[in-house]
Design an enzyme around this catalytic site. Structure first.
Site, PDB file in Angstrom:
ATOM      1  N   ASP A   2       0.847  -1.187   0.000  1.00 22.34           N
ATOM      2  CA  ASP A   2       0.000   0.000   0.000  1.00 22.34           C
ATOM      3  C   ASP A   2       0.890   1.246   0.000  1.00 22.34           C
ATOM      4  O   ASP A   2       2.109   1.144  -0.108  1.00 22.34           O
ATOM      5  CB  ASP A   2      -0.976  -0.029   1.178  1.00 22.34           C
ATOM      6  CG  ASP A   2      -0.289  -0.043   2.539  1.00 22.34           C
ATOM      7  OD1 ASP A   2       0.902   0.339   2.640  1.00 22.34           O
ATOM      8  OD2 ASP A   2      -0.946  -0.423   3.519  1.00 22.34           O
ATOM      9  N   GLN A   3       0.297   2.419   0.159  1.00 20.99           N
ATOM     10  CA  GLN A   3       1.066   3.666   0.115  1.00 20.99           C
ATOM     11  C   GLN A   3       2.074   3.790   1.252  1.00 20.99           C
ATOM     12  O   GLN A   3       3.009   4.581   1.163  1.00 20.99           O
ATOM     13  CB  GLN A   3       0.122   4.866   0.132  1.00 20.99           C
ATOM     14  CG  GLN A   3      -0.638   5.027  -1.159  1.00 20.99           C
ATOM     15  CD  GLN A   3      -1.543   6.244  -1.127  1.00 20.99           C
ATOM     16  OE1 GLN A   3      -2.007   6.657  -0.072  1.00 20.99           O
ATOM     17  NE2 GLN A   3      -1.787   6.812  -2.294  1.00 20.99           N
TER      18      GLN A   3
END
Length: 132
Positions: free
Chosen positions: A16-17
């Protein structure tokens, strides 16, 4: 935990980020472990399918303990837990480079005929491997 081990490096697209591995990315890591477990026993999954036999997952249980992160080198351990008739069960785990346990899993797969999708007893050469 003994068993077949294979290493996988976390790719950017699996995170994810925040650089944490997305929960759904663990299933392919475990698949790599099962396919390589078979290969280690002399069985090519590709050839197994070409011979008309597939091994779909019918049940899986994953337990997340700690997060894996981008660029971590993971070790996937796969252990044959049980074989009975048309079913095969594996216990698996993923550890990071520091040997920290990140994820555990239990998979149940069923041998099926690729033509009709019905469960079948595995071919003799597979039975020989499973019964060792």
């Amino acid at each position: 935990m003994n068993g077949h081990k294979v290493q996988v490096r976390v790719r950017y697209g699996e995170t994810d980020q925040m650089g944490v591995v997305y929960h759904g990315s663990y299933v392919p890591y475990f698949e790599i472990g099962r396919v390589e477990w078979l290969r280690d026993k002399g069985v090519s999954y590709k050839k197994l399918e070409e011979s008309g036999v597939a091994l779909p997952i019918v049940s899986m249980q994953l337990n997340y303990k700690k997060s894996a992160r981008y660029d971590d080198l993971l070790t996937v351990t796969t252990i044959l837990q049980k074989y009975s008739g048309v079913k095969i069960e594996f216990d698996c785990e993923i550890c990071n480079e520091n040997q920290e346990l990140l994820t555990t899993a239990h998979f149940i797969l069923v041998f099926v005929d690729t033509k009709n999708g019905k469960p079948i007893v595995p071919p003799r050469y597979i039975l020989d491997i499973l019964n060792k």
